[in-house]
Scaffold this active site. Structure first.
Site, PDB file in Angstrom:
ATOM      1  N   SER A 109      13.047   2.922  -2.798  1.00  0.00           N
ATOM      2  CA  SER A 109      13.065   3.026  -1.330  1.00  0.00           C
ATOM      3  C   SER A 109      12.764   1.711  -0.625  1.00  0.00           C
ATOM      4  O   SER A 109      13.032   1.576   0.570  1.00  0.00           O
ATOM      5  CB  SER A 109      12.074   4.097  -0.865  1.00  0.00           C
ATOM      6  OG  SER A 109      10.737   3.692  -1.092  1.00  0.00           O
ATOM      7  N   LYS A 120       5.583   1.728   2.096  1.00  0.00           N
ATOM      8  CA  LYS A 120       6.668   1.564   3.072  1.00  0.00           C
ATOM      9  C   LYS A 120       6.312   0.386   3.985  1.00  0.00           C
ATOM     10  O   LYS A 120       5.203  -0.141   3.968  1.00  0.00           O
ATOM     11  CB  LYS A 120       6.838   2.818   3.933  1.00  0.00           C
ATOM     12  CG  LYS A 120       7.066   4.119   3.188  1.00  0.00           C
ATOM     13  CD  LYS A 120       8.442   4.226   2.559  1.00  0.00           C
ATOM     14  CE  LYS A 120       8.616   5.565   1.853  1.00  0.00           C
ATOM     15  NZ  LYS A 120       9.890   5.628   1.111  1.00  0.00           N
TER      16      LYS A 120
END
Length: 270
Positions: A42, A102
């Site tokens: 990701s 993230k």
């Protein structure tokens, strides 16, 4: 008899040494740095599956989630320092308890939206500049054996998997007055409607909005927790900031030395 007592004494010394070592390691992990392996794609191509890094736990102060198993009796945060937009942050998922990594996109009070794959913050477009392609081998990656998603799919195993790379520059911050520039990847122009075209998210006070750099392959704050996304993340769930890759392996085990990536050892992430 004396020999038996000597053996017992030696055993006790060994036990005490192990206990002290565990206590020191626990204190170090709680207060300073926590090891973290990158398990998914990701955050490509900023972070790759198999990157190993230490998370700086001093960056944002401490909460109950700074301790293993969230056992610290800390209400809220101690010695809190506000994170900056663009930081790469490890945090505890508010629902499933997993650790995620993230990029911090939205600060408290920010309005965040994605339109046609382009990020907007407080109504202003965040500029993207085409920056070539990211290429990787289409094969199982890391211990989980995940296959990458490719813009040029279908790709046979062993073939070249392509994503389109752009250079994105976020609005300026105190630590980065020119704004952080970083890579983002695009796999498909007509991606998931909820990923490439979103409503306006207004970040609540004391919470944050995160996105993965691999924009078409990240379950992040664009998705609600009810569908496996992250949603808004309260500040007490922040664990620390990722600053540097220490070690990297493309194989299913760090013992497979032929899969090591020496060019990523001690690599600064931004």
């Amino acid at each position: 008899m004396a020999k038996a007592k000597k053996s017992e004494g030696g055993l006790m010394e060994t036990v005490k040494t192990v206990v002290y070592a565990l206590l020191i390691a626990g204190i170090f992990r709680t207060l300073f740095f926590q090891p973290f392996w990158i398990p998914s794609g990701s955050m490509k191509d900023t972070l790759l599956i198999g990157d190993f890094l230490f998370v700086n736990k001093m960056a944002y102060g401490y909460s109950r989630y700074s301790c293993p198993f969230a056992i610290c009796p800390i209400p809220g945060r101690l010695f809190f320092s506000e994170p900056e937009r663009g930081d790469i942050v490890v945090f505890r998922h508010p629902v499933n308890g997993s650790d995620f990594i993230k990029r911090l996109i939205g600060l408290p009070g920010d309005k965040v939206q994605v339109k046609n794959g382009i990020l907007f913050i407080n109504g202003q477009e965040v500029p993207q500049v085409p920056d070539g392609q990211f290429e990787e081998v289409f094969e199982p990656q890391g211990p989980m054996g995940n296959l990458p998603r490719c813009a040029n799919a279908p790709v046979g195993e062993g073939g070249t998997c392509i994503s389109y790379r752009f250079r994105e520059t976020l609005p300026p911050t105190e630590r980065h007055p020119e704004g952080i520039s970083h890579d983002v990847l695009n796999i498909e122009d007509a991606g998931s409607p909820s990923a490439d075209n979103t409503d306006v998210f207004t970040v609540p006070e004391g919470q944050y909005f995160f996105m993965g750099d691999n924009r078409d392959n990240s379950m992040d704050s664009r998705f609600s927790q009810a569908v496996g996304g992250v949603g808004f993340v309260p500040k007490e769930y922040l664990i620390g900031r990722a600053d540097r890759v220490i070690f990297s392996s493309a194989g299913r085990s760090m013992l497979y030395f032929w899969t090591w990536r020496p060019d990523r050892f001690f690599l600064k992430v931004e």
